[in-house]
Design a protein around this motif. Structure first.
Motif, PDB file in Angstrom:
ATOM      1  N   MET A   1       0.519  -1.457   0.135  1.00 54.54           N
ATOM      2  CA  MET A   1       0.034  -0.269   0.128  1.00 54.54           C
ATOM      3  C   MET A   1       0.716   0.985  -0.203  1.00 54.54           C
ATOM      4  N   LYS A   2       0.756   1.766  -1.036  1.00 54.20           N
ATOM      5  CA  LYS A   2       0.996   3.427  -1.316  1.00 54.20           C
ATOM      6  C   LYS A   2       0.932   4.193   0.252  1.00 54.20           C
ATOM      7  N   ILE A   3       1.397   4.911   0.973  1.00 55.93           N
ATOM      8  CA  ILE A   3       0.979   5.924   1.829  1.00 55.93           C
ATOM      9  C   ILE A   3       0.507   7.406   0.768  1.00 55.93           C
ATOM     10  N   TYR A   4       0.443   7.660  -0.256  1.00 53.49           N
ATOM     11  CA  TYR A   4       0.406   9.160  -0.963  1.00 53.49           C
ATOM     12  C   TYR A   4      -0.458   8.807  -1.493  1.00 53.49           C
ATOM     13  N   THR A   5      -1.840   9.211  -1.305  1.00 57.70           N
ATOM     14  CA  THR A   5      -3.138   8.757  -2.624  1.00 57.70           C
ATOM     15  C   THR A   5      -3.227   9.722  -3.440  1.00 57.70           C
ATOM     16  N   LYS A   6      -2.989  10.927  -3.010  1.00 61.79           N
ATOM     17  CA  LYS A   6      -3.020  12.108  -4.209  1.00 61.79           C
ATOM     18  C   LYS A   6      -4.841  12.489  -4.338  1.00 61.79           C
TER      19      LYS A   6
END
Length: 186
Positions: A1-6
């Motif tokens: 899972m990426k921390i940044y979602t934008k």
């Protein structure tokens, strides 16, 4: 899972329920202040303090995650998500800790200037961060209900942090500097 979602790139964020609100929303300010407080408590805990204080701070940090989850959830939807609660026992824990520390401290006769040692100063920064969080939560409560125990817990926590700062001063053998206001005719 990426921390940044934008998903927050345009100035909005999601509450725990998925509802989008502006990042300046009072609910976001409230739980953001709790997050900031939790980080400052980590800084206090990372100092050379006694094991009991460290364990108490870990317990408090855990409760602050609960407070953050409560604040990140709209009141109408909190029962559906089974978010933990702040119980009367959590408040009593802080009161018992203050009573225990106060038994070892000299009586307070004046206001005390923050400082004297870096560890004590960090504790005072945590206390004032807690007071700011309390003000924001109280303001939020005027707009959207916040559980009374959350407000009471944060109020009691700031008192606990004041007493802890005094206890740290004693343990670190730092003299407390009393605030003695000058009289107007002096």
């Amino acid at each position: 899972m990426k921390i940044y979602t934008k998903t927050g790139d345009k100035g909005s964020t999601s509450l725990f329920t998925g509802t989008r609100v502006p990042k300046y929303h009072m609910r976001i300010e409230s739980y953001g202040s709790i997050d900031e407080l939790n980080s400052v408590l980590g800084l206090v805990r990372d100092q050379k303090i006694d094991t009991h204080a460290k364990e108490s701070l870990i317990q408090i940090q855990d409760k602050l995650f609960t407070v953050g989850a409560i604040l990140a959830t709209e009141p109408k939807k909190d029962n559906k998500l089974k978010i933990p609660r702040i119980d009367e026992e959590d408040i009593t824990f802080l009161e018992n800790e203050m009573d225990r520390m106060n038994e070892e401290l000299p009586p307070m006769t004046h206001f005390i200037l923050p400082g004297g040692h870096t560890t004590v100063s960090y504790c005072h920064i945590a206390r004032t961060t807690c007071r700011r969080a309390e003000r924001m939560i109280s303001y939020l409560n005027e707009k959207e209900p916040v559980p009374e125990r959350v407000i009471a817990y944060i109020n009691r926590l700031s008192d606990y942090l004041f007493v802890l700062a005094r206890m740290l001063s004693k343990q670190l053998q730092v003299q407390e500097v009393k605030w003695i206001p000058k009289k107007l005719d002096e």
